[in-house]
Write a protein that holds these residues in place. Structure first.
Motif, mmCIF file in Angstrom:
data_model
loop_
_atom_site.group_PDB
_atom_site.id
_atom_site.type_symbol
_atom_site.label_atom_id
_atom_site.label_comp_id
_atom_site.label_asym_id
_atom_site.label_seq_id
_atom_site.Cartn_x
_atom_site.Cartn_y
_atom_site.Cartn_z
ATOM 1 N N SER A 140 0.824 -1.208 0.000
ATOM 2 C CA SER A 140 0.000 0.000 0.000
ATOM 3 C C SER A 140 0.859 1.259 0.000
ATOM 4 O O SER A 140 0.526 2.249 -0.658
ATOM 5 C CB SER A 140 -0.930 0.002 1.221
ATOM 6 N N ASP A 182 -1.304 4.151 -1.363
ATOM 7 C CA ASP A 182 -2.646 3.965 -0.796
ATOM 8 C C ASP A 182 -2.624 3.868 0.721
ATOM 9 O O ASP A 182 -3.440 3.165 1.329
ATOM 10 C CB ASP A 182 -3.285 2.688 -1.359
ATOM 11 N N VAL A 237 -4.693 1.479 6.455
ATOM 12 C CA VAL A 237 -3.334 0.961 6.344
ATOM 13 C C VAL A 237 -2.492 1.411 7.532
ATOM 14 O O VAL A 237 -1.701 0.635 8.085
ATOM 15 C CB VAL A 237 -2.693 1.410 5.015
#
Length: 426
Positions: free
Chosen positions: A179, A184, A189
């Protein structure tokens, strides 16, 4: 009768050799005394085991349930003759199955072994009183046998749980790193990274600006080749140990033939990468610039991955090498962000400077890096040329007399001229 010439007599098993009537009779006595035995074991823990006294009341009550379940499991096994070895899962389920799973996070393996040993000691102390000397002998031997198997089963169950947790953590860590590379790193996350311990070390040492002297941010990404040996969890764990002096947080994952490592709490990205370089594969090791936090780490990752992709084009590159030192190679490979970097870091500062640095640098390269020829071309003294070249180094960080820096400067001037003339898109 044993052979007098044999060294030892055959070993007998008092568990299976005990007759059925003895097993049933003693099992009934022990079952009726179950409450007394578990109460005595719990009382012993209260007096002798410090960690038990520190448990919450609910957890202490669950420990009592475990002790009682362990004694009952032994009694049932003894009653049936103990003809089969208790399986790990069956034994662990019988003893620990009643307790909530959350208790595993409260009591460690060592504490569980202590629990088993103490319960066995208490039952042993009461056997002679409850059964009498004649009947208790075989039960003593069976209890020791069962306690040993229970301890081994407990250790194996904990080991399997640790392996499963390690495998899950490795998958979660790979997901977080992926990620970050893709840009992202949202709140979800960041929460996963926190579950893996990201930031815990710095928080434990005083947080931002704490005793370590490291800010809460200072994150960079290092990319290198995957070593030929070792699995991903073992490799990342090894790198985490190696980075202990230069970073407080480490996340890593294998992506194809490359290994991506995210470092937190770094003071120098090159020093952090150098601490890992000898433990990576033989190829290039590229480090991205430092950013403020994990949510911004994609910027460092983007630079590091782009530099890693073209590092082979500079055979003399240091190891590790900063991603921004590979801007010319990245530009030639079609990396538009590299062109942006070169214009911002080199071309624009030169053109904005009040001196004729661009003209001097252009003439210097046109004259084959000859100071005297450049001075004649510009109708200035050679010392003026040297002074201006020194200003170029101060302004851009690139020394024109260094072949590598000269290459970077020429590429940057070319890109800047193209953009000024409208030959390329911004």
């Amino acid at each position: 009768m044993a052979d007098p010439d044999s060294a030892t007599d055959p070993v007998t098993d008092p568990v299976t050799d005990a007759d059925a009537d003895l097993r049933v009779r003693t099992a009934d006595v022990l079952l009726r005394s179950l409450g007394t035995l578990s109460t005595a074991a719990t009382g012993r823990m209260e007096s002798d085991v410090s960690w038990f006294r520190d448990l919450a009341a609910e957890d202490r009550s669950w420990v009592g349930v475990i002790i009682q379940a362990g004694i009952r499991s032994f009694v049932d096994w003894w009653r049936t003759g103990g003809e089969t070895e208790p399986a790990d899962t069956t034994l662990a389920t019988a003893v620990f199955g009643a307790a909530p799973r959350a208790l595993a996070g409260v009591i460690t393996l060592q504490q569980t072994v202590d629990l088993v040993r103490l319960a066995i000691d208490v039952v042993e102390e009461h056997l002679d009183l409850l059964l009498g000397g004649t009947d208790s002998g075989a039960v003593h031997a069976a209890l020791l046998h069962y306690g040993r198997e229970l301890a081994f089963a407990t250790a194996r169950v904990y080991a399997r749980a640790a392996e499963l947790r390690g495998a899950w953590d490795a998958r979660l860590e790979a997901l977080v790193v992926d990620s970050v590379v893709r840009g992202d790193a949202d709140a979800e996350v960041l929460s996963r990274a926190s579950a893996l311990g990201w930031g815990a070390t710095r928080r434990g040492r005083g947080g931002a600006g704490g005793p370590t002297g490291r800010a809460a941010g200072d994150v960079c990404v290092v990319v290198g080749d995957v070593p030929g040996d070792g699995s991903a969890p073992e490799l990342v764990a090894h790198l985490r140990r190696q980075a202990g002096d230069v970073a407080t947080d480490v996340l890593g994952a294998i992506q194809g033939h490359r290994l991506v490592v995210v470092l937190g709490g770094v003071t120098s990205p090159l020093a952090a990468a150098a601490a890992l370089a000898d433990h990576l594969g033989p190829g290039p090791v590229v480090v991205g610039p430092v950013v403020g936090d994990l949510s911004s780490a994609y910027q460092s990752a983007r630079e590091a991955v782009a530099g890693y992709a073209v590092a082979a084009a500079w055979p003399e590159a240091p190891r590790p090498v900063h991603a921004l030192d590979l801007l010319p190679e990245r530009l030639l490979a079609g990396d538009r962000s590299a062109a942006d970097h070169l214009v911002r870091r080199v071309h624009d500062p030169l053109t904005e400077h009040r001196s004729a640095l661009v003209a001097t640098l252009t003439a210097y390269f046109a004259e084959g890096a000859s100071v005297e020829a450049t001075a004649r071309r510009l109708f200035v003294h050679p010392n003026t040329v040297r002074y201006r070249l020194a200003q170029v180094a101060d302004v851009t960080g690139c020394t024109p007399t260094d072949p590598r820096d000269a290459f970077t400067l020429q590429i940057a001037l070319t890109v800047g001229r193209q953009r000024t003339a409208g030959l390329t898109s911004e």
